[in-house]
Design a protein around this motif. Structure first.
Motif, PDB file in Angstrom:
ATOM      1  N   GLU A  36       0.743  -0.831   0.119  1.00  8.08           N
ATOM      2  CA  GLU A  36       0.363   0.124   0.025  1.00  8.08           C
ATOM      3  C   GLU A  36       1.207   1.179   0.457  1.00  8.08           C
ATOM      4  OE1 GLU A  36       0.261  -1.147   4.155  1.00  8.08           O
ATOM      5  OE2 GLU A  36       0.071  -1.996   2.520  1.00  8.08           O
ATOM      6  N   ARG A  37       1.853   0.956   0.697  1.00  8.85           N
ATOM      7  CA  ARG A  37       2.784   2.332   0.853  1.00  8.85           C
ATOM      8  C   ARG A  37       3.088   2.443  -0.675  1.00  8.85           C
ATOM      9  NH1 ARG A  37       6.218   1.673   6.539  1.00  8.85           N
ATOM     10  NH2 ARG A  37       4.576   1.323   7.879  1.00  8.85           N
ATOM     11  N   SER A  38       3.815   1.347  -1.971  1.00 17.65           N
ATOM     12  CA  SER A  38       4.394   1.715  -3.011  1.00 17.65           C
ATOM     13  C   SER A  38       3.057   1.745  -3.947  1.00 17.65           C
ATOM     14  CB  SER A  38       5.111   0.148  -2.661  1.00 17.65           C
ATOM     15  OG  SER A  38       6.134  -0.026  -2.648  1.00 17.65           O
ATOM     16  N   ARG A  39       2.293   1.402  -3.508  1.00 16.32           N
ATOM     17  CA  ARG A  39       1.008   2.241  -4.415  1.00 16.32           C
ATOM     18  C   ARG A  39       0.591   3.921  -4.297  1.00 16.32           C
ATOM     19  NH1 ARG A  39      -1.492  -3.085  -3.350  1.00 16.32           N
ATOM     20  NH2 ARG A  39      -2.425  -1.461  -1.502  1.00 16.32           N
ATOM     21  N   TYR A  40       1.170   4.370  -2.986  1.00 18.88           N
ATOM     22  CA  TYR A  40       0.578   5.625  -3.018  1.00 18.88           C
ATOM     23  C   TYR A  40       1.917   6.456  -3.532  1.00 18.88           C
ATOM     24  CZ  TYR A  40       0.623   9.859  -0.300  1.00 18.88           C
ATOM     25  OH  TYR A  40       0.051  11.372  -0.045  1.00 18.88           O
ATOM     26  N   VAL A  87      14.975  -3.491   0.914  1.00 19.47           N
ATOM     27  CA  VAL A  87      14.833  -4.543  -0.049  1.00 19.47           C
ATOM     28  C   VAL A  87      14.268  -4.385  -1.206  1.00 19.47           C
ATOM     29  CG1 VAL A  87      14.448  -5.706   1.862  1.00 19.47           C
ATOM     30  CG2 VAL A  87      12.510  -5.044   0.817  1.00 19.47           C
ATOM     31  N   GLY A  88      14.157  -2.813  -1.745  1.00 21.35           N
ATOM     32  CA  GLY A  88      13.571  -2.491  -2.999  1.00 21.35           C
ATOM     33  C   GLY A  88      11.942  -2.581  -3.232  1.00 21.35           C
ATOM     34  N   ARG A  89      11.409  -2.325  -2.230  1.00 21.45           N
ATOM     35  CA  ARG A  89       9.908  -3.335  -2.694  1.00 21.45           C
ATOM     36  C   ARG A  89       9.749  -1.724  -3.767  1.00 21.45           C
ATOM     37  NH1 ARG A  89       7.675  -2.155   1.827  1.00 21.45           N
ATOM     38  NH2 ARG A  89       7.596   0.542   0.841  1.00 21.45           N
ATOM     39  N   ASN A  90       9.626  -0.625  -3.231  1.00 23.45           N
ATOM     40  CA  ASN A  90       9.129   0.805  -3.856  1.00 23.45           C
ATOM     41  C   ASN A  90      10.099   0.562  -5.921  1.00 23.45           C
ATOM     42  OD1 ASN A  90       8.047   1.990  -2.015  1.00 23.45           O
ATOM     43  ND2 ASN A  90       9.586   3.138  -1.156  1.00 23.45           N
ATOM     44  N   LEU A  91      11.427  -0.176  -5.750  1.00 26.07           N
ATOM     45  CA  LEU A  91      11.786   0.518  -6.767  1.00 26.07           C
ATOM     46  C   LEU A  91      11.309  -0.603  -7.911  1.00 26.07           C
ATOM     47  CD1 LEU A  91      15.509   1.225  -5.805  1.00 26.07           C
ATOM     48  CD2 LEU A  91      13.808   2.643  -7.292  1.00 26.07           C
ATOM     49  N   ASN A  92      11.275  -1.989  -6.740  1.00 20.65           N
ATOM     50  CA  ASN A  92      10.754  -3.472  -7.867  1.00 20.65           C
ATOM     51  C   ASN A  92       8.996  -2.599  -8.242  1.00 20.65           C
ATOM     52  OD1 ASN A  92      10.150  -6.340  -8.857  1.00 20.65           O
ATOM     53  ND2 ASN A  92       8.690  -5.997  -7.673  1.00 20.65           N
ATOM     54  N   TYR A  93       7.667  -1.735  -7.458  1.00 25.58           N
ATOM     55  CA  TYR A  93       6.880  -1.495  -7.690  1.00 25.58           C
ATOM     56  C   TYR A  93       6.698  -0.632  -9.204  1.00 25.58           C
ATOM     57  CZ  TYR A  93       1.847  -1.675  -6.059  1.00 25.58           C
ATOM     58  OH  TYR A  93       0.512  -1.241  -6.674  1.00 25.58           O
ATOM     59  N   TYR A 138      19.846  13.270 -11.133  1.00 23.54           N
ATOM     60  CA  TYR A 138      18.687  12.588 -11.600  1.00 23.54           C
ATOM     61  C   TYR A 138      17.665  13.995 -11.385  1.00 23.54           C
ATOM     62  CZ  TYR A 138      21.588   9.368  -9.521  1.00 23.54           C
ATOM     63  OH  TYR A 138      22.616   8.514  -9.034  1.00 23.54           O
ATOM     64  N   ASP A 139      15.910  12.935 -12.326  1.00 22.36           N
ATOM     65  CA  ASP A 139      15.345  14.351 -12.326  1.00 22.36           C
ATOM     66  C   ASP A 139      14.460  14.156 -10.880  1.00 22.36           C
ATOM     67  OD1 ASP A 139      16.113  14.639 -15.224  1.00 22.36           O
ATOM     68  OD2 ASP A 139      14.631  12.681 -15.629  1.00 22.36           O
ATOM     69  N   LEU A 140      14.127  12.896 -10.423  1.00 23.23           N
ATOM     70  CA  LEU A 140      13.052  13.073  -8.907  1.00 23.23           C
ATOM     71  C   LEU A 140      14.118  11.899  -7.981  1.00 23.23           C
ATOM     72  CD1 LEU A 140      11.465  13.233  -6.938  1.00 23.23           C
ATOM     73  CD2 LEU A 140       9.997  10.738  -8.697  1.00 23.23           C
ATOM     74  N   ILE A 141      14.408  12.941  -7.183  1.00 19.24           N
ATOM     75  CA  ILE A 141      15.017  11.801  -5.673  1.00 19.24           C
ATOM     76  C   ILE A 141      14.033  11.949  -4.376  1.00 19.24           C
ATOM     77  CG2 ILE A 141      16.991  12.196  -3.690  1.00 19.24           C
ATOM     78  CD1 ILE A 141      18.563  13.681  -5.492  1.00 19.24           C
ATOM     79  N   TYR A 142      13.915  10.580  -4.095  1.00 21.37           N
ATOM     80  CA  TYR A 142      12.926  10.518  -2.918  1.00 21.37           C
ATOM     81  C   TYR A 142      13.498   9.194  -1.831  1.00 21.37           C
ATOM     82  CZ  TYR A 142      11.700   5.463  -4.565  1.00 21.37           C
ATOM     83  OH  TYR A 142      11.438   4.680  -4.400  1.00 21.37           O
ATOM     84  N   THR A 143      12.366   9.764  -0.815  1.00 26.48           N
ATOM     85  CA  THR A 143      12.711   9.101  -0.377  1.00 26.48           C
ATOM     86  C   THR A 143      11.720   8.582   0.677  1.00 26.48           C
ATOM     87  OG1 THR A 143      12.699  10.957   2.344  1.00 26.48           O
ATOM     88  CG2 THR A 143      15.020  10.425   0.861  1.00 26.48           C
ATOM     89  N   ILE A 160      -2.234   9.834   3.949  1.00 20.16           N
ATOM     90  CA  ILE A 160      -0.811   9.341   4.260  1.00 20.16           C
ATOM     91  C   ILE A 160      -1.014   9.156   5.829  1.00 20.16           C
ATOM     92  CG2 ILE A 160       0.610  11.590   5.076  1.00 20.16           C
ATOM     93  CD1 ILE A 160       2.072   8.118   2.953  1.00 20.16           C
ATOM     94  N   ALA A 161      -1.339   9.535   6.209  1.00 21.61           N
ATOM     95  CA  ALA A 161      -1.787   8.342   7.454  1.00 21.61           C
ATOM     96  C   ALA A 161      -2.256   7.522   7.787  1.00 21.61           C
ATOM     97  CB  ALA A 161      -2.150   9.641   8.477  1.00 21.61           C
ATOM     98  N   LYS A 162      -3.199   7.572   6.863  1.00 16.93           N
ATOM     99  CA  LYS A 162      -4.210   5.787   6.313  1.00 16.93           C
ATOM    100  C   LYS A 162      -3.338   5.160   5.677  1.00 16.93           C
ATOM    101  CE  LYS A 162      -8.152   8.026   6.272  1.00 16.93           C
ATOM    102  NZ  LYS A 162      -9.062   8.574   5.569  1.00 16.93           N
ATOM    103  N   VAL A 163      -2.143   5.554   5.696  1.00 19.55           N
ATOM    104  CA  VAL A 163      -1.394   4.122   4.288  1.00 19.55           C
ATOM    105  C   VAL A 163       0.363   4.081   5.193  1.00 19.55           C
ATOM    106  CG1 VAL A 163       0.605   4.078   1.981  1.00 19.55           C
ATOM    107  CG2 VAL A 163      -2.071   5.239   2.302  1.00 19.55           C
ATOM    108  N   ILE A 164       0.795   4.871   6.344  1.00 21.16           N
ATOM    109  CA  ILE A 164       2.097   4.410   6.676  1.00 21.16           C
ATOM    110  C   ILE A 164       1.133   4.730   8.310  1.00 21.16           C
ATOM    111  CG2 ILE A 164       4.163   4.973   7.240  1.00 21.16           C
ATOM    112  CD1 ILE A 164       5.198   6.111   4.927  1.00 21.16           C
ATOM    113  N   HIS A 165       1.787   5.860   9.188  1.00 21.24           N
ATOM    114  CA  HIS A 165       0.928   6.051   9.932  1.00 21.24           C
ATOM    115  C   HIS A 165       1.056   7.581  10.435  1.00 21.24           C
ATOM    116  CE1 HIS A 165       4.455   6.541  12.137  1.00 21.24           C
ATOM    117  NE2 HIS A 165       5.921   5.093  11.858  1.00 21.24           N
ATOM    118  N   LYS A 166       0.139   8.067  11.221  1.00 19.45           N
ATOM    119  CA  LYS A 166      -0.185   9.703  12.209  1.00 19.45           C
ATOM    120  C   LYS A 166       1.721   9.836  12.604  1.00 19.45           C
ATOM    121  CE  LYS A 166      -2.460  12.321  15.286  1.00 19.45           C
ATOM    122  NZ  LYS A 166      -2.860  12.691  16.106  1.00 19.45           N
ATOM    123  N   GLY A 167       1.818  11.159  11.951  1.00 15.31           N
ATOM    124  CA  GLY A 167       2.776  11.953  11.871  1.00 15.31           C
ATOM    125  C   GLY A 167       3.977  11.941  10.748  1.00 15.31           C
TER     126      GLY A 167
END
Length: 212
Positions: free
Chosen positions: A46-50, A71-77, A129-134, A197-204
């Motif tokens: 769900e985090r990678s989908r967001y 582990v590369g979950r985001n990159l794989n997505y 890079y065109d985009l740097i993300y964290t 985003i609080a529903k995807v990861i958590h509050k804060g």
């Protein structure tokens, strides 16, 4: 006003008691407290989908760097959704071993740097890079390494996207206001979310997108 002063006092006390940079690096290279294991990061799709939903608005033909890919979950997505010009830096060798084992096709198709982010920026200051993300990474960057934010700005040609906890305080959490940081370095915040985003990861956690 009292709340503001109390928060400043808490941050000052925490800073005095925080661990040195080398200890932070040692922990993230091989977490030994039963949490933050590479396997813990494989299935949180769900985090990678967001993340993908936000990046899709920036176009397809962009080259992308993820800081702290684990582990590369985001990159794989992203790779499975036709983003192929991908790079990553990750401090944990164990996480990259798991990356190769679980998402082998993506691992073999992208550029990966196994090092602390500080070392990566010092040794690769010419890369752009065109985009740097964290995602949940900058919050763990020691205050001694605040200089990396300037490198992020210098080495992106278009965007910085962050999904980070701006409030938690611990020996491995360093709270910051990233809008203030990146806008002071010349970026402009163009998107913000602290509700969905609080529903995807958590509050804060907050999502912020900056444009150059």
């Amino acid at each position: 006003m009292k709340t503001h002063l109390i928060l400043k006092k808490i941050k000052r006390i925490f800073k005095d008691d925080s661990k040195p940079l080398d200890d932070i690096h040692k922990y993230w290279k091989k977490p030994a407290d039963g949490t933050n294991r590479p396997s813990d990061y494989i299935l949180k799709d769900e985090r990678s989908r967001y993340l993908l939903e936000k990046i899709q608005n920036l176009g397809k033909d962009i080259n992308i760097l993820e800081i702290g890919c684990n582990v590369g979950r985001n990159l794989n997505y992203l790779y499975n959704n036709n983003y192929t010009d991908l790079s990553a830096v990750e401090i944990s060798e164990a996480a990259l071993v798991k990356f190769k084992d679980v998402f082998g096709e993506t691992y073999n198709a992208i550029s990966i740097y196994n090092s602390p982010v500080e070392e990566f920026f010092k040794e690769n200051s010419n890369l752009q890079y065109d985009l740097i993300y964290t995602m949940a990474v900058l919050e763990h960057i020691h205050t001694d390494s605040d200089w990396i934010f300037e490198h992020m700005v210098k080495q992106t040609s278009k965007y910085i996207l962050i999904i980070e906890d701006e409030n938690s305080i611990s020996w491995k959490h360093f709270p910051r206001n990233y809008k203030k940081i990146f806008e002071n370095l010349g970026m402009k915040q163009i998107e913000f979310d602290d509700s969905l985003i609080a529903k995807v990861i958590h509050k804060g956690f907050v999502y912020r997108l900056f444009e150059k």
